[in-house]
Design a protein around this motif. Structure first.
Motif, PDB file in Angstrom:
ATOM      1  N   MET A   9       1.889  -3.109   1.861  1.00  0.00           N
ATOM      2  CA  MET A   9       2.844  -3.597   2.879  1.00  0.00           C
ATOM      3  C   MET A   9       2.700  -2.752   4.134  1.00  0.00           C
ATOM      4  SD  MET A   9       6.462  -3.683   0.859  1.00  0.00           S
ATOM      5  CE  MET A   9       6.071  -2.643  -0.526  1.00  0.00           C
ATOM      6  N   ASP A  65       2.775 -14.944   1.770  1.00  0.00           N
ATOM      7  CA  ASP A  65       4.242 -14.880   1.673  1.00  0.00           C
ATOM      8  C   ASP A  65       4.879 -16.093   2.358  1.00  0.00           C
ATOM      9  OD1 ASP A  65       4.371 -12.515   0.256  1.00  0.00           O
ATOM     10  OD2 ASP A  65       4.665 -11.250   2.015  1.00  0.00           O
ATOM     11  N   GLU A 111       3.433 -16.671  -6.648  1.00  0.00           N
ATOM     12  CA  GLU A 111       2.368 -16.102  -5.802  1.00  0.00           C
ATOM     13  C   GLU A 111       0.992 -16.492  -6.361  1.00  0.00           C
ATOM     14  OE1 GLU A 111       2.076 -11.702  -6.100  1.00  0.00           O
ATOM     15  OE2 GLU A 111       1.892 -11.666  -3.923  1.00  0.00           O
ATOM     16  N   GLY A 114      -0.012 -10.813  -0.034  1.00  0.00           N
ATOM     17  CA  GLY A 114       1.072  -9.836  -0.135  1.00  0.00           C
ATOM     18  C   GLY A 114       0.505  -8.528  -0.680  1.00  0.00           C
ATOM     19  N   PRO A 166      11.782  -6.275  -0.437  1.00  0.00           N
ATOM     20  CA  PRO A 166      12.481  -6.062  -1.712  1.00  0.00           C
ATOM     21  C   PRO A 166      12.077  -4.781  -2.431  1.00  0.00           C
ATOM     22  CG  PRO A 166      11.628  -8.311  -1.584  1.00  0.00           C
ATOM     23  CD  PRO A 166      11.177  -7.612  -0.345  1.00  0.00           C
ATOM     24  N   LEU A 167      10.801  -4.400  -2.372  1.00  0.00           N
ATOM     25  CA  LEU A 167      10.379  -3.219  -3.131  1.00  0.00           C
ATOM     26  C   LEU A 167      10.852  -1.914  -2.490  1.00  0.00           C
ATOM     27  CD1 LEU A 167       6.732  -3.945  -4.323  1.00  0.00           C
ATOM     28  CD2 LEU A 167       8.870  -4.388  -5.470  1.00  0.00           C
TER      29      LEU A 167
HETATM   30  C1  S3P Z   1       5.001  -6.988  -1.880  1.00  0.00           C
HETATM   31  C2  S3P Z   1       4.596  -7.152  -0.583  1.00  0.00           C
HETATM   32  C3  S3P Z   1       5.137  -8.194   0.303  1.00  0.00           C
HETATM   33  C4  S3P Z   1       5.705  -9.367  -0.514  1.00  0.00           C
HETATM   34  C5  S3P Z   1       6.639  -8.876  -1.559  1.00  0.00           C
HETATM   35  C6  S3P Z   1       6.012  -7.883  -2.522  1.00  0.00           C
HETATM   36  C7  S3P Z   1       4.384  -5.909  -2.706  1.00  0.00           C
HETATM   37  O1  S3P Z   1       4.111  -8.657   1.166  1.00  0.00           O
HETATM   38  O2  S3P Z   1       4.683 -10.120  -1.094  1.00  0.00           O
HETATM   39  O3  S3P Z   1       7.727  -8.294  -0.899  1.00  0.00           O
HETATM   40  O4  S3P Z   1       4.472  -5.972  -3.932  1.00  0.00           O
HETATM   41  O5  S3P Z   1       3.764  -4.980  -2.118  1.00  0.00           O
HETATM   42  P1  S3P Z   1       3.573  -7.833   2.474  1.00  0.00           P
HETATM   43  O6  S3P Z   1       2.532  -6.870   2.008  1.00  0.00           O
HETATM   44  O7  S3P Z   1       3.010  -8.931   3.324  1.00  0.00           O
HETATM   45  O8  S3P Z   1       4.754  -7.195   3.089  1.00  0.00           O
END
Ligand code: S3P
Length: 170
Positions: free
Chosen positions: A11, A34, A61, A79, A120-121
């Motif tokens: 991320m 996403d 996903e 993601g 969320p994480l």
């Molecule tokens: C996640 C990254 C997010 C999104 C979700 C989980 C992850 O995407 O898929 O919140 O597990 O690292 P981005 O990397 O585009 O923020």
């Protein structure tokens, strides 16, 4: 002729930012996984996580990722966790070219500091703990990220870095 590029990385590593720029620059359709999930579910990623949990999100996903087999020429910004679940990474390596945007934990912490609430994480992680948390998660995920064909450090990234890759696959 297939030109399927999958951008992976943690991320905040710039997957969506660079995917859009490179798609425009090199005439490839650009998608963000996403966003595709949000469109197909009619809910934000945050809501999917909070209402249905992470496993349900990962299944959606995977399903959306596999639908890209119907397309031939694109850049898909994945993601951060996409390569780390099910057979997603081998699927991407088999059907396209995987490019890892590689950042250090301190660069990522700097960029993600103000975006914690929409990820969320990262919810509930204090500023003090953020870099440590990212460092741990990067270590967990690096075995999967390493399987990408190309590794691009994000610190001095330019269009030329991607141009060199795309030329080899034209
Ligand atoms: C996640 C990254 C997010 C999104 C979700 C989980 C992850 O995407 O898929 O919140 O597990 O690292 P981005 O990397 O585009 O923020």
């Amino acid at each position: 002729m297939f030109m399927r590029f999958f951008l992976i990385g943690f991320m905040g590593s710039g997957k969506s930012y660079w995917g859009k720029i490179w798609g425009d620059a090199y005439g490839l359709d650009w998608y963000d996984l996403d966003t595709e999930i949000e469109k197909s579910e009619g809910k934000t990623i945050e809501t999917i996580f909070s209402e249905e949990g992470e496993l349900a999100f990962r299944k959606k996903e995977r399903k959306l990722l596999k639908q890209f087999l119907n397309r031939d020429q694109f850049i898909l910004s994945c993601g951060g966790g996409t390569p780390c679940f099910f057979d997603n990474m081998s699927f991407m390596n088999r059907h396209g070219v995987v490019v890892y945007l590689k950042s250090t934990a301190s660069e990522l912490a700097e960029r993600l500091r103000h975006e914690k609430d929409t990820r969320p994480l990262l919810k509930g992680i204090s500023d003090d703990q953020l870099e440590f948390f990212i460092d741990q998660k990067l270590k967990e995920r690096s075995a999967d990220y390493q399987k990408a064909t190309y590794h691009l450090p994000t610190k001095f990234l330019t269009n030329e870095n991607f141009e060199r890759i795309i030329r080899r696959h034209q």
